[in-house]
Design a protein around this motif. Sequence first.
Motif, mmCIF file in Angstrom:
data_model
loop_
_atom_site.group_PDB
_atom_site.id
_atom_site.type_symbol
_atom_site.label_atom_id
_atom_site.label_comp_id
_atom_site.label_asym_id
_atom_site.label_seq_id
_atom_site.Cartn_x
_atom_site.Cartn_y
_atom_site.Cartn_z
ATOM 1 N N GLN A 199 3.641 3.087 -10.343
ATOM 2 C CA GLN A 199 3.524 3.448 -8.926
ATOM 3 C C GLN A 199 2.116 3.228 -8.382
ATOM 4 N N ARG A 218 0.493 -2.345 -1.434
ATOM 5 C CA ARG A 218 0.766 -1.204 -0.541
ATOM 6 C C ARG A 218 2.081 -1.420 0.204
ATOM 7 N N LYS A 235 4.571 -2.916 -0.838
ATOM 8 C CA LYS A 235 5.646 -2.615 -1.791
ATOM 9 C C LYS A 235 5.828 -1.119 -1.975
ATOM 10 N N GLY A 236 4.880 -0.335 -1.484
ATOM 11 C CA GLY A 236 5.007 1.120 -1.568
ATOM 12 C C GLY A 236 4.144 1.754 -2.647
ATOM 13 N N ASP A 274 -0.935 2.304 4.795
ATOM 14 C CA ASP A 274 -0.213 3.382 4.127
ATOM 15 C C ASP A 274 1.088 3.749 4.846
ATOM 16 N N ASN A 307 5.024 0.778 4.911
ATOM 17 C CA ASN A 307 6.223 0.836 4.086
ATOM 18 C C ASN A 307 7.250 1.842 4.615
ATOM 19 N N GLN A 308 6.784 2.848 5.335
ATOM 20 C CA GLN A 308 7.743 3.793 5.910
ATOM 21 C C GLN A 308 8.361 3.260 7.202
ATOM 22 N N PRO A 317 10.333 -0.772 5.931
ATOM 23 C CA PRO A 317 10.375 -0.719 4.465
ATOM 24 C C PRO A 317 10.522 -2.091 3.796
#
Length: 535
Positions: free
Chosen positions: A9, A43, A45-46, A494, A497-498, A501
């Motif tokens: 992660q 980032r 990619k999450g 940051d 991704n939210q 996605p």
Amino acid sequence: MTLDKTNPQKFSLTTPLYYVNDVPHIGSGYTTMIADVIARFERLKGKSVLLITGTDEHGQKIERTAQEKGVTPQEHCDRIVTRFDELWDKLNIKYDRFSRTTAPRHEAIVKEFYQRVWEQGDIYLAQQQGWYCVACEEFKEKRELLENGCCPLHPNKQAEWRDEENYFFRLSQYQEKLEDLYQKNPGFLEPESRRNEILNFIKGGLQDFSISRINVEWGFPIPNDPKHTIYVWFDALLGYITALLEPEQEATLDNALSQWWPINLHLIGKDILRFHAVYWPAMLMSARVSLPQRIFSHGFLTKDGQKMSKSLGNTLNPFDLIERYGSDAIRYYFLKEIDCGRDGDFNETRFVNVLNADLANDLGNLLNRTLGMIKKYCQGEGPQITGENLPLEHPLKAIGLDLSERIIHSYETLRFNQGCEEILALIRASNKFIDEQAPWSLFKQGQQAQVEGILYAVLESVRLSAYLLSPIIPNLSSRIYEQLGFLVDFNQADQVNQIVPFKQHTQWGILAANRVLPNPQPVFAKLELPAEETS
Ligand SMILES: Nc1ncnc2c1ncn2[C@@H]1O[C@H](COP(=O)(O)OP(=O)(O)OP(=O)(O)O)[C@@H](O)[C@H]1O
Ligand SMILES: [Zn+2]
């Protein structure tokens, strides 16, 4: 020796800690742009990412430069550091840590590390004789020097004869362990040509190297013998570890190594390959610290075949370029036009041509034109169709469906030029498709569904391209997404991704039917060469 596993992660990466003998140039910018692109991609990619950059501030070269300028070394460093920071800002580089080797907490880390290596019995005092290139801060073999006595990277700087007492690091003890490291971990150093070079160097026999200097004051004193200062490279490499400390954390090795170590990627130029690929792993082994996951060594930006460098003064001023063309353009050019493992030249005319062809015409105009047609032919609303309505063999869908998989691979293997070419292939196919299908004629013939199918496929291809290019050209991608009715700023790494996605937006065909689209606006203005270059 096998490498420790890292947390899937998380992703930590470093640029070199640049030497502050002079202001940054486009070469320093090059490595940092690449690092920023990788950080943004991870980032997207999450992942949680830590991007480390910084400056290496000790050593003779700095001491002398400050003397020439009539300032203290610290004043000199402080001045130059602000220029680096300014450049990172102008290049739209979002780093997390800026590691300066003159920071007091760094001294604590260096001393603790030195102590560990000392206790391991890997440090001893001996006489050092040899040719020293101050510009490289490295001893050179006589056979490595040019006829005029200069090192090939600094053909204007005479290597200097040294005969002095130094502390040495027992690199020779690590020969077998390093060979084993390279044999068991083919991915540890890339590209392969560099790996072969280093493996041959190791097999040729490793000599202990000196890690202290006796006539250089600008450095940390050796703990057990303060007449000596620690050799700049021994100190500089440890800057990667110091950078891992949280701002409030006490400066101990255990604290520094607890969250982000091992580093996933050290990104460097090939000039500092040996330090990273031979000295660094051996130092870490000696101190019983696990090894980084991967080192990638890119090529040189050259001018007339010679490496651009601060010491040579044959560099390009990145501030001027950014002022003229903006950060997206610079980032795109260097990532797309240069094969990351090889050397590359910069030519301003070519630069302008590439940018105009790829981003202004092929991508920007395509979007603008398509949105214009949607306004005209679809009563201002987005096409009433989705990707699912189009057959698998649809020429754009066929490219788009597995494009992301290939692009992910190119980012992960640092083949950015290849990735950009693949994305461009979709963009060019879209231009060709729209020209061949001629929706303007179909509209006249009353073929509304067909017209909407064509416009949808093109719009969706532009969207996917913008998403996949967003680590490289975040501003342009944000403008494109805005034109497609999304509210997202790809610079807010940051949050991206939210909002959009990765799993969803890397697919072809996700644009919803009937989207309300804003009025078409040009997203990338054509670049022009300054007047004197065109005449
Ligand atoms: N011409 C270049 N092409 C690509 N990368 C470069 C170039 N010059 C510097 N770099 C980047 O900067 C790193 C070296 O940093 P350093 O601060 O020593 O810069 P430098 O310009 O090579 O300095 P000097 O000329 O004083 O040796 C390289 O490993 C690479 O990451
Ligand atoms: Zn040199």
